[in-house]
Design an enzyme around this catalytic site. Structure first.
Site, mmCIF file in Angstrom:
data_model
loop_
_atom_site.group_PDB
_atom_site.id
_atom_site.type_symbol
_atom_site.label_atom_id
_atom_site.label_comp_id
_atom_site.label_asym_id
_atom_site.label_seq_id
_atom_site.Cartn_x
_atom_site.Cartn_y
_atom_site.Cartn_z
ATOM 1 N N LYS A 65 36.053 43.416 49.517
ATOM 2 C CA LYS A 65 35.363 43.271 50.816
ATOM 3 C C LYS A 65 36.140 42.438 51.827
ATOM 4 C CE LYS A 65 30.636 43.900 49.186
ATOM 5 N NZ LYS A 65 29.292 43.348 49.083
ATOM 6 N N ASP A 101 25.619 44.417 54.716
ATOM 7 C CA ASP A 101 24.938 43.512 53.770
ATOM 8 C C ASP A 101 24.027 42.544 54.524
ATOM 9 O OD1 ASP A 101 26.082 44.480 51.428
ATOM 10 O OD2 ASP A 101 27.801 43.139 51.558
#
Ligand code: ATR
Length: 283
Positions: A65, A101
């Site tokens: 990420k 997220d």
């Protein structure tokens, strides 16, 4: 048809393919969503390959990420601030990184736990990629105070540094994990919400803290969705409001789906498919 995928290392455990394929199929979109194991050393080559071919986009998970950020052409505001990308949209040969997220956490805590972080005290366990997105969301939702508790204090401090660039509301503090079980009561004394973003709890017998130390009236969220419930949630359930990681997983996936397709995500279908895949993967 366009291709979609989730990349990670390892990736065998991911339930995103089941969830995203169910969403694509339910809307009659002829696209295939697969999981691809990409080793850290192969990430740059893989990203280069996304620029050619028939890709709509990808999801990005542990450990890529943060590493993928410099390989992309542009970033959304959240992704740039958080410093992590979990969704890439392929537009011709251009790659744009997003972080869903943060919005996934925000929606889960509001809609599924019925908790509004505004003006509340939060204890955030962990300081990795997931904690970054959660902290961004908590600051944006105007939490009053967030105590970042981590095993490695340097990592918590680096998260505090990042957050001080975008936070103009919450009071932020860092602390080490209490070294004994008994000290947790002090750490959690004024806390309205506990969020576990660490991997402690993936093994059924592990828990990051004693649930008995969490004050009455608090909400406990564990980002882990398998095992269900984690030991932390099982021990909290009789007395406290609890929420596991599945709603956040579904909402981050739904937001990614909307970025790729421009269509409203079939969230109910995604919940059902994710629940089914969770049961299958726990056998
Ligand atoms: P993610 O991107 O999913 O957040 P990560 O960046 O690897 O994953 O972060 C994992 C988090 O779990 C970290 O906060 C880590 O603590 P450290 O910063 O001290 O490494 C925490 N963690 C992992 N295993 C742990 C353990 N056994 N005890 C306490 N914390 C642990």
């Amino acid at each position: 048809m366009r291709r979609l995928a989730v990349i990670g290392y390892p990736i065998g455990h991911s339930i995103s393919p089941a969830m995203q394929q169910a969403a694509l199929d339910s809307l009659g979109i002829e696209a295939e969503y697969v999981k691809i194991e990409v080793a850290p050393g192969d990430l740059a080559t893989f990203v280069q390959e996304l620029r050619a071919g028939d890709w709509g986009g990808i999801n990005v998970t542990v450990p890529h990420k943060q590493a993928i950020v410099p390989l992309l052409d542009s970033l959304s505001e959240e992704a740039a601030a958080i410093g992590a990308v979990n969704t890439v949209v392929v537009d011709g040969s251009r790659l744009r990184g997003h972080n869903t997220d943060a919005s996934g956490f925000k929606r889960a805590i509001r809609d599924d736990a019925g908790f509004d972080p505004a003006g509340r005290n939060v204890c955030l366990l962990g300081a990795g990629g997931a904690a970054r997105a959660v902290l961004w969301s908590l600051c944006e939702s105007r939490a009053r105070r967030v105590l970042i508790v981590n095993r490695t204090v340097e990592r918590a401090k680096s998260l505090l540094d990042a957050a001080s660039r975008w936070n103009d509301w919450a009071e932020l503090e860092v602390d080490l994990l209490p070294s004994t079980w008994g000290e947790w009561s002090d750490t959690l004394a004024a806390c309205d919400l506990v969020v576990n973003t660490t991997s402690v709890g993936l093994h059924r017998s592990d828990t990051p803290l004693p649930a008995s130390a969490i004050p009455d009236g608090a909400t406990v969220m564990d980002l882990i969705y398998n095992p269900r419930p984690t030991r932390l949630l099982a021990e909290s359930m009789p007395r406290l409001r609890t929420i596991d990681g599945l709603p956040m997983l579904v909402y981050q996936g739904a937001a990614a789906f909307e970025l790729w397709t421009g269509l409203s995500a079939p969230v109910g279908v995604m919940f059902e498919a994710a629940e089914r895949a969770r049961i299958e993967s726990s056998h």
